[in-house]
Design an enzyme around this catalytic site. Structure first.
Site, PDB file in Angstrom:
ATOM      1  N   CYS A 187       3.410 -11.565   6.379  1.00 49.33           N
ATOM      2  CA  CYS A 187       2.609 -12.649   6.952  1.00 49.33           C
ATOM      3  C   CYS A 187       3.475 -13.736   7.576  1.00 49.33           C
ATOM      4  O   CYS A 187       3.578 -14.854   7.062  1.00 49.33           O
ATOM      5  CB  CYS A 187       1.662 -13.256   5.925  1.00 49.33           C
ATOM      6  SG  CYS A 187       0.408 -14.206   6.802  1.00 49.33           S
ATOM      7  N   GLY A 200      -2.395  -1.792   0.651  1.00 52.19           N
ATOM      8  CA  GLY A 200      -2.347  -0.464   1.277  1.00 52.19           C
ATOM      9  C   GLY A 200      -2.599   0.635   0.260  1.00 52.19           C
ATOM     10  O   GLY A 200      -3.354   1.573   0.526  1.00 52.19           O
ATOM     11  N   GLU A 245       1.198   1.957 -10.718  1.00 54.09           N
ATOM     12  CA  GLU A 245       1.172   0.509 -10.478  1.00 54.09           C
ATOM     13  C   GLU A 245       1.285  -0.214 -11.816  1.00 54.09           C
ATOM     14  O   GLU A 245       0.433  -0.049 -12.685  1.00 54.09           O
ATOM     15  CB  GLU A 245      -0.148   0.150  -9.772  1.00 54.09           C
ATOM     16  CG  GLU A 245      -0.485  -1.335  -9.751  1.00 54.09           C
ATOM     17  CD  GLU A 245       0.584  -2.176  -9.077  1.00 54.09           C
ATOM     18  OE1 GLU A 245       0.865  -1.951  -7.899  1.00 54.09           O
ATOM     19  OE2 GLU A 245       1.171  -3.060  -9.743  1.00 54.09           O
ATOM     20  N   CYS A 269      -3.212 -12.204  12.534  1.00 57.32           N
ATOM     21  CA  CYS A 269      -2.767 -13.335  11.748  1.00 57.32           C
ATOM     22  C   CYS A 269      -3.688 -14.527  12.019  1.00 57.32           C
ATOM     23  O   CYS A 269      -3.597 -15.138  13.087  1.00 57.32           O
ATOM     24  CB  CYS A 269      -1.325 -13.659  12.157  1.00 57.32           C
ATOM     25  SG  CYS A 269      -0.612 -14.969  11.187  1.00 57.32           S
ATOM     26  N   ASP A 313       3.712  -2.929   3.834  1.00 58.86           N
ATOM     27  CA  ASP A 313       4.993  -3.617   4.002  1.00 58.86           C
ATOM     28  C   ASP A 313       6.207  -2.750   3.707  1.00 58.86           C
ATOM     29  O   ASP A 313       7.324  -3.099   4.109  1.00 58.86           O
ATOM     30  CB  ASP A 313       5.048  -4.845   3.079  1.00 58.86           C
ATOM     31  CG  ASP A 313       3.954  -5.843   3.383  1.00 58.86           C
ATOM     32  OD1 ASP A 313       3.279  -5.691   4.411  1.00 58.86           O
ATOM     33  OD2 ASP A 313       3.772  -6.779   2.573  1.00 58.86           O
ATOM     34  N   LYS A 340       3.815  -7.669   9.302  1.00 59.54           N
ATOM     35  CA  LYS A 340       3.373  -7.153   8.002  1.00 59.54           C
ATOM     36  C   LYS A 340       2.228  -8.012   7.428  1.00 59.54           C
ATOM     37  O   LYS A 340       2.481  -9.079   6.868  1.00 59.54           O
ATOM     38  CB  LYS A 340       4.560  -7.128   7.028  1.00 59.54           C
ATOM     39  CG  LYS A 340       5.653  -6.137   7.448  1.00 59.54           C
ATOM     40  CD  LYS A 340       6.827  -6.189   6.507  1.00 59.54           C
ATOM     41  CE  LYS A 340       7.987  -5.307   6.928  1.00 59.54           C
ATOM     42  NZ  LYS A 340       7.720  -3.866   6.959  1.00 59.54           N
ATOM     43  N   THR A 341       1.000  -7.536   7.599  1.00 59.97           N
ATOM     44  CA  THR A 341      -0.174  -8.274   7.112  1.00 59.97           C
ATOM     45  C   THR A 341      -1.188  -7.300   6.506  1.00 59.97           C
ATOM     46  O   THR A 341      -1.086  -6.082   6.704  1.00 59.97           O
ATOM     47  CB  THR A 341      -0.891  -9.005   8.277  1.00 59.97           C
ATOM     48  OG1 THR A 341      -1.387  -8.008   9.178  1.00 59.97           O
ATOM     49  CG2 THR A 341       0.030  -9.950   9.029  1.00 59.97           C
TER      50      THR A 341
END
Ligand code: UQ1
Length: 456
Positions: free
Chosen positions: A203, A54, A75, A382, A339, A347-348
């Site tokens: 997932c 994301g 990050e 999914c 997520d 959540k994927t």
């Protein structure tokens, strides 16, 4: 879905900060910059916390619109993993080195990368402090920290995972995923157990995908008659969307996979090859099951750094955003994607893809002083890989209603969907999504529906 395994709260840094500056943080950063703690202050228009799926997609979109050096990405990791590949790595269909790229090559050039962890959010002052002692001041904030894996919550599990002979494995972490195929290769008989924990996870199809792949592996090797494949899930059903659950129930029956619902892994005693499960319907009722191979999906929680900032989160620890606009319910200059958001979608990576244009348009609207009007419908998808050449493509929204892209029966196992998952999706991810050009399949779905294909 987001690949970040965010670090724990950096107590060490905070202690240093507190002891060396018994003055307000604002005063100290402005006036005591020569202190022995590095108190560099940085500013940006948009701060994106997290360079996973994301975060990277948002940084690409935003930096392309706003121009160079307007966006900072915070990050700490060197590598960006394409986590949807992890189930395939578990089955020996891909290698770990095919699943990642260097973060520097994935993050957009127009954004500035600060290679540190977020250690504290201060949304009242529009700042985030970092593990390197920086304070980053933002006008707008996108939280994309993902969630964290909590293997340590299950007594005995980390020790088991780190003892290769114990035949305990997990596709969820890049640290352990390589070992899954080793475990499969050396398992010839006995109980092969797959788990699903008692909490929201990323997932949610992956724990059963690896069970189906393993079942197929044992069949190909001629070992299936000597192996019991057991899927123990904490959920009361095999899958949350009935349309696909019906197909999956037929599949587990046909393939003789033992499904136990409401069963939560609470302990691993690897010296005895025993996994202990609790019956969630009869709390306190424990079952010991002997295994020859154990595949564990770990408990997961919101990252500590996010959950610790009580003004930003719901009681679950996830970022408190509106489930349609993805704007924070209290801080209008804050959004969340993927997520780390509290939204009740599955959540994927596909969910993050569908959220990305919504966060982008709404954030730009807020920058321009307008109200956010774009809406996320909870779309998630999914690809449930059911073996070495088949896949069911589940797609659905917040209401758990199927929202299918293709004019075919997607609940049926197909090679075409397997090929898409294995070969096309990684290309789409790296070449389009990471560059900010993939907004999920909504457009494709509309095209198929305009062409008016009738589904059989
Ligand atoms: C998708 O958008 C996506 O995100 C990039 C995935 O993750 C890798 C997926 O697996 C899928 C299936 C989608 C949805 C895309 C189509 C074409 C149905």
């Amino acid at each position: 879905m987001n690949r970040r395994l965010p670090g724990t709260f950096n107590q060490c840094q905070r202690h240093l900060f507190a002891s060396s500056h018994p003055v307000s943080p604002a005063f100290s950063t402005r006036f005591l910059s020569t202190s022995r703690v590095n108190h560099e202050r940085q500013e940006c228009q948009v701060l994106v916390v997290g360079g996973g799926t994301g975060g990277c997609a948002m940084a690409a979109k935003l930096s392309s619109r706003l121009g160079s050096n307007k966006v900072i990405v915070l990050e700490p990791e060197d590598k960006h993993y394409y986590q949807p590949m992890f189930t395939l790595i578990g089955g020996g269909m891909k290698r770990l080195d095919q699943s990642y790229k260097q973060m520097a090559d994935v993050l957009p050039k127009k954004a500035k990368w600060v290679k540190e962890k977020a250690v504290e959010f201060d949304p009242d002052n529009n700042t985030v402090s970092t593990s390197g002692g920086k304070t980053i001041k933002y006008d707008f904030l996108v939280i994309a920290t993902g969630l964290q894996l909590k293997y340590e919550k299950i007594p005995g599990l980390v020790e088991a995972l780190e003892t290769p002979e114990s035949n305990v494995c997990s596709i969820y972490s890049p640290k352990y995923v390589d070992h899954v195929y080793d475990c499969l290769r050396r398992t010839y008989k006995g109980n092969v157990i797959f788990t699903f924990p008692h909490c929201p996870i990323k997932c949610a199809g992956a724990p059963q995908k690896i069970a189906y792949i393993s079942d197929h592996y044992f069949r190909k090797m001629g070992r299936r008659d000597d192996v019991n494949v057991i899927y123990n899930t904490s959920l009361p059903v095999i899958f949350g969307v009935k349309h696909y659950a019906d197909a999956l129930m037929k599949l587990v029956e046909k393939r003789n996979i033992k499904l136990n619902v409401n069963r939560n892994l609470v302990e691993v005693r690897s010296s005895e090859n025993i996994a202990v499960f609790e019956d969630l319907v009869k709390p306190g009722q424990l079952y010991e099951e002997k295994y020859s191979m154990l595949h564990v999906t770990p408990p997961m929680t919101a990252p500590d750094v996010v959950a610790n900032c009580k003004q930003l989160v719901t009681p679950t620890g996830f970022v408190d955003v509106d489930q349609m606009t993805l704007q924070h319910n209290k801080y209008t200059n804050v959004f969340s994607i993927g997520d780390s958001a509290c939204t009740p979608n599955s959540k994927t990576a596909a969910a993050a893809a569908a959220q990305s244009p919504v966060v982008f348009k709404n954030l730009i609207a807020v920058i321009e002083g307008k109200a956010p009007t774009d809406i996320y419908d909870g779309y998630s998808s999914c690809p449930i890989v059911t073996g070495y050449n088949s896949c069911i493509l589940a797609e659905f929204d917040y209401t758990l209603t199927p929202v299918e892209t293709f004019p075919i029966d997607q609940a049926k196992e197909r090679y075409s969907m397997f090929f898409m998952k294995k070969e096309l999706m990684p290309v789409l991810y790296w070449k389009l999504m990471m560059k900010g050009y993939w907004n999920g399949p909504a457009l494709m779905r509309k095209m198929f529906s305009i062409l008016n294909f009738n589904k059989k």
